[in-house]
Design an enzyme around this catalytic site. Structure first.
Site, short mmCIF file in Angstrom:
data_model
loop_
_atom_site.label_atom_id
_atom_site.label_comp_id
_atom_site.label_asym_id
_atom_site.label_seq_id
_atom_site.Cartn_x
_atom_site.Cartn_y
_atom_site.Cartn_z
CG ASP A 6 -2.04 0.94 1.19
OD1 ASP A 6 -2.02 1.84 0.34
OD2 ASP A 6 -2.98 0.78 1.99
CG ASP A 7 -0.29 4.88 0.13
OD1 ASP A 7 -1.05 4.58 -0.81
OD2 ASP A 7 -0.63 5.63 1.06
CB CYS A 45 -6.46 2.78 -1.31
SG CYS A 45 -5.09 3.54 -0.39
CG HIS A 102 -9.81 1.19 1.50
ND1 HIS A 102 -9.00 2.10 0.84
CD2 HIS A 102 -10.52 1.92 2.39
CE1 HIS A 102 -9.21 3.31 1.31
NE2 HIS A 102 -10.14 3.23 2.25
CG ASP A 237 -2.30 0.83 -3.06
OD1 ASP A 237 -1.12 1.25 -2.98
OD2 ASP A 237 -3.18 1.15 -2.22
CG ASN A 238 -1.73 4.31 -4.45
OD1 ASN A 238 -2.80 3.87 -4.03
ND2 ASN A 238 -0.83 4.84 -3.63
#
Length: 433
Positions: A6-7, A45, A102, A237-238
């Site tokens: 994540d991130d 997300c 999420h 995810d990004n």
């Protein structure tokens, strides 16, 4: 097995240029294929997760914006969407989702077990002590197992759950594991064992914990004799948040449609099948996992809807040097902001009013507003600094035509696309966000 960070920025692993070690993930890359041009179709997300699971652009699957943490935002994964977990269920795969979901959770049809997973263990959303206690609730399937878990134990709990699943699973039966870490999303709080571990700061310590978790899971596969029968995929995810993390040579990060927001680490390992030591610059997408998994499991991908992902098995085997994606679209929420065709990427004009709600605080970001089209050659200008629009008007014209096609099909701010799914559950005015 899908391991989803994540991130995590493009430059946040050792094998992608970080100045600290990530030995387990670096070894994973050395034993398989490391992508240098792995694209996710969203820079935040929830939309990225929806696209990964369905193989469809967020505007097409009805999830182009993310959930907030206060329950006033009623968005979930549409129950009519089909995930790769549901498709693999038809081939008798036992599936486990662990970690951050999420994608709605409490909304009808949006829970992981509604989306095809046999079991779930994790946090429904981002962890937060600023909001209601349910942001800190650890779930098992549909029930709360621990009402207010401490964040520093979450990664270890996730890892133990996956390791236990591998150890107890019938080695002759197929399985799907989706491990969606909270790392490296805020709060940046590594567990006690990793505080100061790298000497490079708290964020590097946090990533080191992610790397350690990966090592434990890979060790469990090895001990179970499953390395040569298991495809392991690692991705994020990004991009990074800007406050923490690194995009390496890429400009921008999370919340932007520059490469740093959409280009992420992507690693594939399947011992004995995917040749080791590959570094590939072929453009692939997270949406490609669904058709890839369908091919490997010998199940048919849905025929009643457009699947934007492509089967990339030949890329992973080193048999293809061309991307299966002729066109890629970069959306920021509902706003189409860039179109890419091969090496060419065209940033489209936009205003402050076009920005999604998470972009309102980003006025200092490059391309927050753009008065005219900005053409980039990504082969020679990965940092997206030079506007070549005046030198290649025919390329600009071509990409503007592609943008119009995208608007007609997928929509844009103030434009309803013919194959744009409304958000779920329906909410008045959602397309204007």
């Amino acid at each position: 097995m899908v391991i989803f960070a994540d991130d995590l920025g493009y430059g946040d692993l050792g094998c992608y240029g970080a100045d600290y070690e990530t030995p387990s993930l670096d070894q994973l890359a050395a034993e398989g294929l490391r992508c240098t041009d792995f694209i996710v179709p969203a820079n935040v997300c929830s939309p990225s997760r929806a696209a990964l699971l369905t193989g469809r652009y967020p505007m097409r699957n009805g999830h182009p914006v993310y959930r907030t943490e206060d329950k006033t935002w009623t968005y979930g994964l549409h129950p009519d969407e089909i995930t790769f977990a549901e498709l693999l269920d038809a081939a008798s795969y036992q599936s486990l989702a662990v970690g951050k979901w999420h994608l709605g959770f409490e909304k009808e049809g949006s829970h992981p077990m509604d989306a095809g997973f046999d079991a779930y263990y994790g946090l429904a959303y981002n962890y937060s002590k600023k909001h209601e206690p349910w942001n800190r609730a650890l779930y098992r399937d549909r029930e709360v197992e621990e009402a207010e878990v401490e964040f520093e134990v979450v990664t270890e709990r996730y890892t133990q759950e996956v390791v236990r699943f591998i150890e107890q699973h019938d080695p002759d039966a197929p399985f799907l594991i989706y491990l969606a870490h909270q790392i490296a999303h805020s709060p940046v709080l590594p567990s006690e064992a990793f505080k100061g571990a790298t000497g490079k700061g708290v964020y590097a310590d946090f990533v080191a914990e992610l790397d350690h978790s990966t090592g434990q899971v890979l060790e469990a596969l090895r001990d179970a004799g499953l390395e040569e029968s298991t495809l392991v995929v690692f991705l994020a995810d990004n991009g990074h948040t800007g406050r923490f993390g690194s995009g390496g040579p890429l400009a921008g990060g999370k919340y932007t449609t520059m490469e740093g927001g959409h280009r992420v680490p992507g690693i594939f390992r399947w011992k004995g099948t995917i040749p080791a030591g590959q570094v590939s610059d072929v453009t692939v997408s997270s949406m490609d996992l669904l058709p890839l998994f369908c091919d490997l499991a010998e199940v048919e991908a849905p025929k009643d809807r457009k699947i934007d992902g492509k089967n990339i098995l030949n890329v992973l085997l080193g048999e293809a040097e061309e991307s299966p994606h002729e066109i890629l679209y970069y959306y920021n929420g509902h706003n189409l902001q860039a179109v890419r065709k091969g090496k060419w990427k065209l940033h489209l004009p936009r205003s402050a009013q076009d920005q999604p709600f998470w972009g309102k605080g980003g006025r200092s970001r490059r391309f927050y507003e753009l008065d005219e089209a900005f053409l980039v050659n990504l082969e020679t200008d990965i940092a997206e600094e030079r506007n070549l629009a005046a030198h290649y008007p025919e390329v600009v014209t071509d990409l503007l035509e592609e943008a119009e096609r995208a608007r007609r099909e997928l929509g844009d701010v103030g434009v309803q696309g013919r194959d744009q799914r409304p958000g779920w559950p329906p909410r008045h005015g959602a397309n204007s966000l």
